[in-house]
Design a protein around this motif. Sequence first.
Motif, PDB file in Angstrom:
ATOM      1  N   LYS A 210     -70.405  52.586  -3.828  1.00  0.00           N
ATOM      2  CA  LYS A 210     -69.685  53.589  -4.619  1.00  0.00           C
ATOM      3  C   LYS A 210     -68.358  53.066  -5.121  1.00  0.00           C
ATOM      4  CE  LYS A 210     -70.559  58.319  -3.515  1.00  0.00           C
ATOM      5  NZ  LYS A 210     -70.415  59.167  -2.391  1.00  0.00           N
ATOM      6  N   GLU A 211     -67.763  52.185  -4.350  1.00  0.00           N
ATOM      7  CA  GLU A 211     -66.438  51.674  -4.719  1.00  0.00           C
ATOM      8  C   GLU A 211     -66.515  50.568  -5.769  1.00  0.00           C
ATOM      9  OE1 GLU A 211     -65.055  50.360  -0.951  1.00  0.00           O
ATOM     10  OE2 GLU A 211     -64.820  52.406  -0.211  1.00  0.00           O
ATOM     11  N   THR A 212     -67.735  50.179  -6.130  1.00  0.00           N
ATOM     12  CA  THR A 212     -67.866  49.050  -7.043  1.00  0.00           C
ATOM     13  C   THR A 212     -68.795  49.369  -8.216  1.00  0.00           C
ATOM     14  OG1 THR A 212     -69.564  48.277  -5.538  1.00  0.00           O
ATOM     15  CG2 THR A 212     -67.452  47.206  -5.357  1.00  0.00           C
ATOM     16  N   LYS A 213     -68.687  48.585  -9.256  1.00  0.00           N
ATOM     17  CA  LYS A 213     -69.548  48.743 -10.437  1.00  0.00           C
ATOM     18  C   LYS A 213     -70.197  47.400 -10.767  1.00  0.00           C
ATOM     19  CE  LYS A 213     -68.456  53.017 -11.697  1.00  0.00           C
ATOM     20  NZ  LYS A 213     -69.076  53.797 -10.652  1.00  0.00           N
ATOM     21  N   VAL A 253     -69.926  42.024 -10.030  1.00  0.00           N
ATOM     22  CA  VAL A 253     -69.637  43.284  -9.358  1.00  0.00           C
ATOM     23  C   VAL A 253     -68.122  43.380  -9.236  1.00  0.00           C
ATOM     24  CG1 VAL A 253     -69.823  44.461  -7.126  1.00  0.00           C
ATOM     25  CG2 VAL A 253     -71.799  43.250  -8.080  1.00  0.00           C
ATOM     26  N   ILE A 254     -67.548  44.477  -9.725  1.00  0.00           N
ATOM     27  CA  ILE A 254     -66.092  44.597  -9.573  1.00  0.00           C
ATOM     28  C   ILE A 254     -65.709  45.939  -8.943  1.00  0.00           C
ATOM     29  CG2 ILE A 254     -65.676  43.027 -11.529  1.00  0.00           C
ATOM     30  CD1 ILE A 254     -64.670  45.306 -13.142  1.00  0.00           C
ATOM     31  N   GLN A 257     -61.719  50.479  -8.344  1.00  0.00           N
ATOM     32  CA  GLN A 257     -60.264  50.666  -8.326  1.00  0.00           C
ATOM     33  C   GLN A 257     -59.557  49.939  -9.471  1.00  0.00           C
ATOM     34  OE1 GLN A 257     -59.324  49.771  -4.284  1.00  0.00           O
ATOM     35  NE2 GLN A 257     -57.196  50.294  -4.624  1.00  0.00           N
ATOM     36  N   ASP A 258     -59.883  48.629  -9.626  1.00  0.00           N
ATOM     37  CA  ASP A 258     -59.178  47.919 -10.698  1.00  0.00           C
ATOM     38  C   ASP A 258     -60.033  47.768 -11.960  1.00  0.00           C
ATOM     39  OD1 ASP A 258     -58.960  45.335  -8.284  1.00  0.00           O
ATOM     40  OD2 ASP A 258     -60.733  45.844  -9.435  1.00  0.00           O
ATOM     41  N   PHE A 259     -60.963  48.713 -12.073  1.00  0.00           N
ATOM     42  CA  PHE A 259     -61.896  48.746 -13.182  1.00  0.00           C
ATOM     43  C   PHE A 259     -61.233  48.652 -14.562  1.00  0.00           C
ATOM     44  CE2 PHE A 259     -64.601  51.522 -15.893  1.00  0.00           C
ATOM     45  CZ  PHE A 259     -65.686  50.683 -15.946  1.00  0.00           C
ATOM     46  N   TRP A 260     -60.375  49.634 -14.878  1.00  0.00           N
ATOM     47  CA  TRP A 260     -59.803  49.690 -16.222  1.00  0.00           C
ATOM     48  C   TRP A 260     -58.920  48.485 -16.512  1.00  0.00           C
ATOM     49  CZ3 TRP A 260     -62.366  52.158 -19.512  1.00  0.00           C
ATOM     50  CH2 TRP A 260     -63.080  53.302 -19.140  1.00  0.00           C
ATOM     51  N   GLU A 261     -58.139  48.134 -15.534  1.00  0.00           N
ATOM     52  CA  GLU A 261     -57.256  46.982 -15.683  1.00  0.00           C
ATOM     53  C   GLU A 261     -58.082  45.735 -15.999  1.00  0.00           C
ATOM     54  OE1 GLU A 261     -54.464  44.440 -12.711  1.00  0.00           O
ATOM     55  OE2 GLU A 261     -55.126  46.446 -12.068  1.00  0.00           O
ATOM     56  N   LYS A 262     -59.184  45.566 -15.264  1.00  0.00           N
ATOM     57  CA  LYS A 262     -60.049  44.392 -15.472  1.00  0.00           C
ATOM     58  C   LYS A 262     -60.734  44.439 -16.836  1.00  0.00           C
ATOM     59  CE  LYS A 262     -59.646  41.715 -11.993  1.00  0.00           C
ATOM     60  NZ  LYS A 262     -59.923  42.028 -10.596  1.00  0.00           N
ATOM     61  N   ILE A 263     -61.219  45.618 -17.224  1.00  0.00           N
ATOM     62  CA  ILE A 263     -61.938  45.726 -18.489  1.00  0.00           C
ATOM     63  C   ILE A 263     -61.032  45.274 -19.647  1.00  0.00           C
ATOM     64  CG2 ILE A 263     -62.977  47.361 -20.161  1.00  0.00           C
ATOM     65  CD1 ILE A 263     -64.751  46.725 -17.693  1.00  0.00           C
TER      66      ILE A 263
END
Length: 284
Positions: A210-213, A253-254, A257-263
């Motif tokens: 759940k914590e990852t995409k 897999v990321i 939490q830092d999803f948007w920043e990474k994108i």
Amino acid sequence: MKTLKIAIQKSGRLNEKSVEILKNCGLSFENYKSSLITSVSNFPLEILFLRDDDIPEYVQDGIADLGIVGENVITEAGAKVTYLQKLGFGKCTLKIAVPSHSNLTEIQQLEGQAIATSYPVILEKYLRENDVKNVQIRTISGSVEIGPGLGLSDAIFDIVSTGGTLKSNGLKPFAEVMKSEAVLIGKEGIELNPEVQELMQRISSVLRAKETKYVVLNVAKSNLEKVVSLLPGVKSPTVVPLHEEGWVAVHSVIAEQDFWEKINSLKAAGAQGIVVMPIEKIIT
Ligand code: ATP
Ligand code: MG
């Protein structure tokens, strides 16, 4: 094999997520609203559906081996149980709130006042720790927010999420006392036998997922190193060639939490056609 019993909330804010987490663990069971107990067909487990207030005691007394309940309810019940895992849902904050026009600034100024709450134990402990004396704690079971309006109390102590209910009752938050979320608990000194361990491992893998995409993106080979350096994959990202010469697809897999920043930094590094997918489980 011993059949375990787990107690979860029958209906209310924690019910749906508790059922969901167990189902995501691959447990197969009927979830009839009318039943108080149900058997899992593919795991030695029975599920008890209870009022959340009763769960800590059921677990403390060993009637249930495990339970899913809010930390606020456990602390209020003063139950002696073992915390096994935080579950990341049912998050809330317990706060003291005062009338909007109040000009109180220090907790000590609550001295001599009346506070309405459904959580007298937690409140009493907080006031004692902060050396606030002579507070009248008015214990009521619900609709605490209307206390000051009715002249029942000067302040309230309750769960606050958005603050909307406080506002509509002419109140404002004054002091944060406790944060809470749903946790998996076991009987004090619970034996971590293979069934309990198996269940905990499954819950962990569901939570981790759940914590990852799962992210798939395309990038020109010339930008590959830059993009890969931004992707801390489970091990290292998978890179597959595209039909178009000089381009590759990167799978990784990321952390959510830092999803948007990474994108954004991925796009800046030359990533295109970014596809983000949910992950069901991560087994390590
Ligand atoms: P029951 O009928 O089982 O006694 P309840 O009415 O006491 O249910 P719910 O309102 O369903 O309880 O809330 C269950 C738990 O959900 C709370 O004890 C708390 O841990 C958590 N929770 C999370 N957010 C909120 C919120 N905004 N308001 C109330 N509880 C919340
Ligand atoms: Mg309750």
